[in-house]
Each structure stands twice: as C-alpha cells, then as structure tokens.
Design a protein around this motif. Structure first.
Motif, mmCIF file in Angstrom:
data_model
loop_
_atom_site.group_PDB
_atom_site.id
_atom_site.type_symbol
_atom_site.label_atom_id
_atom_site.label_comp_id
_atom_site.label_asym_id
_atom_site.label_seq_id
_atom_site.Cartn_x
_atom_site.Cartn_y
_atom_site.Cartn_z
ATOM 1 N N PRO A 34 0.629 -1.096 -0.120
ATOM 2 C CA PRO A 34 0.065 -0.032 -0.038
ATOM 3 C C PRO A 34 0.996 1.205 -0.048
ATOM 4 N N ALA A 35 0.567 2.131 -0.619
ATOM 5 C CA ALA A 35 1.182 3.446 -0.893
ATOM 6 C C ALA A 35 2.634 3.348 -1.253
ATOM 7 N N GLY A 36 2.917 2.254 -1.887
ATOM 8 C CA GLY A 36 4.152 2.149 -2.373
ATOM 9 C C GLY A 36 4.564 2.936 -3.707
ATOM 10 N N GLN A 37 6.006 2.908 -4.246
ATOM 11 C CA GLN A 37 6.177 3.736 -5.364
ATOM 12 C C GLN A 37 5.727 3.148 -6.707
ATOM 13 N N SER A 38 5.299 4.166 -7.473
ATOM 14 C CA SER A 38 5.209 3.547 -8.799
ATOM 15 C C SER A 38 6.502 3.460 -9.682
ATOM 16 N N VAL A 39 6.145 2.454 -10.461
ATOM 17 C CA VAL A 39 7.341 2.227 -11.318
ATOM 18 C C VAL A 39 6.975 2.556 -12.587
ATOM 19 N N SER A 40 7.804 2.891 -13.834
ATOM 20 C CA SER A 40 7.349 2.958 -15.112
ATOM 21 C C SER A 40 8.522 2.200 -15.934
ATOM 22 N N THR A 41 7.932 1.709 -17.163
ATOM 23 C CA THR A 41 8.720 1.110 -18.284
ATOM 24 C C THR A 41 8.352 1.832 -19.408
ATOM 25 N N SER A 42 9.337 2.429 -20.242
ATOM 26 C CA SER A 42 9.116 3.300 -21.608
ATOM 27 C C SER A 42 9.114 2.107 -22.277
ATOM 28 N N GLY A 43 8.013 2.394 -23.327
ATOM 29 C CA GLY A 43 8.015 1.550 -24.460
ATOM 30 C C GLY A 43 8.540 2.204 -25.651
ATOM 31 N N PRO A 44 8.111 1.929 -26.882
ATOM 32 C CA PRO A 44 8.667 2.813 -28.074
ATOM 33 C C PRO A 44 8.405 4.232 -28.097
ATOM 34 N N LYS A 45 8.980 4.873 -28.618
ATOM 35 C CA LYS A 45 8.723 6.622 -28.658
ATOM 36 C C LYS A 45 7.577 6.554 -29.995
ATOM 37 N N ILE A 46 6.726 6.301 -29.760
ATOM 38 C CA ILE A 46 5.666 6.191 -30.961
ATOM 39 C C ILE A 46 4.399 6.874 -30.512
ATOM 40 N N THR A 47 3.457 7.267 -31.338
ATOM 41 C CA THR A 47 2.100 8.103 -30.715
ATOM 42 C C THR A 47 0.913 7.324 -31.482
ATOM 43 N N ALA A 48 -0.247 7.602 -31.153
ATOM 44 C CA ALA A 48 -1.523 7.107 -31.785
ATOM 45 C C ALA A 48 -1.313 7.459 -33.394
ATOM 46 N N PRO A 49 -2.002 6.343 -34.185
ATOM 47 C CA PRO A 49 -2.665 5.406 -33.641
ATOM 48 C C PRO A 49 -1.971 4.040 -33.441
ATOM 49 N N VAL A 50 -2.197 3.362 -32.207
ATOM 50 C CA VAL A 50 -1.540 2.511 -31.444
ATOM 51 C C VAL A 50 -2.622 1.515 -30.975
ATOM 52 N N TRP A 51 -2.419 0.367 -31.024
ATOM 53 C CA TRP A 51 -3.160 -0.783 -30.258
ATOM 54 C C TRP A 51 -2.432 -0.868 -28.650
ATOM 55 N N LEU A 52 -3.217 -0.717 -27.635
ATOM 56 C CA LEU A 52 -2.285 -1.270 -26.368
ATOM 57 C C LEU A 52 -3.402 -2.298 -25.692
ATOM 58 N N ARG A 53 -2.536 -3.239 -24.837
ATOM 59 C CA ARG A 53 -3.354 -4.310 -24.315
ATOM 60 C C ARG A 53 -2.572 -4.671 -22.940
ATOM 61 N N LEU A 54 -3.387 -4.660 -21.969
ATOM 62 C CA LEU A 54 -2.940 -5.265 -20.512
ATOM 63 C C LEU A 54 -3.596 -6.448 -20.531
ATOM 64 N N SER A 55 -2.636 -7.424 -19.960
ATOM 65 C CA SER A 55 -3.470 -8.657 -19.850
ATOM 66 C C SER A 55 -3.129 -9.420 -18.298
ATOM 67 N N ARG A 56 -3.811 -9.965 -17.765
ATOM 68 C CA ARG A 56 -3.605 -10.511 -16.453
ATOM 69 C C ARG A 56 -3.664 -11.912 -16.394
ATOM 70 N N ASP A 57 -2.720 -12.583 -15.906
ATOM 71 C CA ASP A 57 -2.701 -14.130 -15.672
ATOM 72 C C ASP A 57 -2.470 -14.411 -14.433
ATOM 73 N N GLY A 58 -3.149 -14.856 -13.517
ATOM 74 C CA GLY A 58 -2.999 -15.111 -12.153
ATOM 75 C C GLY A 58 -2.442 -13.664 -11.599
ATOM 76 N N ASN A 59 -1.312 -13.625 -10.951
ATOM 77 C CA ASN A 59 -0.792 -12.379 -10.319
ATOM 78 C C ASN A 59 0.107 -11.719 -11.263
ATOM 79 N N THR A 60 0.205 -12.174 -12.558
ATOM 80 C CA THR A 60 1.119 -11.327 -13.320
ATOM 81 C C THR A 60 0.206 -10.683 -14.525
ATOM 82 N N ILE A 61 0.821 -9.273 -14.528
ATOM 83 C CA ILE A 61 -0.021 -8.622 -15.404
ATOM 84 C C ILE A 61 1.150 -8.052 -16.493
ATOM 85 N N SER A 62 0.837 -8.130 -17.929
ATOM 86 C CA SER A 62 1.552 -7.960 -18.798
ATOM 87 C C SER A 62 1.227 -6.829 -19.749
#
Length: 80
Positions: A34-62
C-alpha cells in the motif's frame, strides 16, 4: 488500467500512449505494498494510432502494444 481495489493506495497497472513521441508508450504500475512507489517502463517512442493491451494471468500483468491490427503484439513489460 487494472487495480486490485478502488482505494487510492491500491496496487495498479496502466498502459498509455502519450500525446507526443517524446515519451511514447508507458507501462506504469504500483506493485503490492500500500502507498508504494510507482514504477514506469518506457515502450517505443511512437504515438497514436497504436493498439494497447494489458493482460492478467493469475498474479502477473503484462503490457503489450502493436501498430496495426495485423501486427503481432510486442511485450513492453510484466509485473507480479
């Protein structure tokens, strides 16, 4: 965005494309504690239009992106 609950200090993961190519696509998350620090990972330096997907499998989010509906999904990062 995926959240473990609706309280402000909850663990979460989000994936978004920024309005300019300066930052591009970003996978941001606050793991476990709780109240932990946020972490960021940069992807490619592109803009829309682009498709994005978050997926959850058990405790892992990709986080994935692709530039067209025919392109394969490209992994940006994962969080447990």
């Amino acid at each position: 965005m995926i959240r473990n609950h609706n309280l402000p200090d909850g663990a979460h993961a989000s994936l978004f494309a920024t309005p300019t190519a300066d930052k591009g696509i970003v996978f941001q998350r606050r793991p476990g504690s709780p109240a932990g620090q946020s972490v960021s990972t940069s992807g490619p330096k592109i803009t829309a239009p682009v498709w994005l997907r978050l997926s959850r499998d058990g405790n892992t989010i990709s986080a994935y992106y692709r530039t067209t509906t025919a392109s394969p999904w490209t992994l940006i990062g994962t969080e447990t």
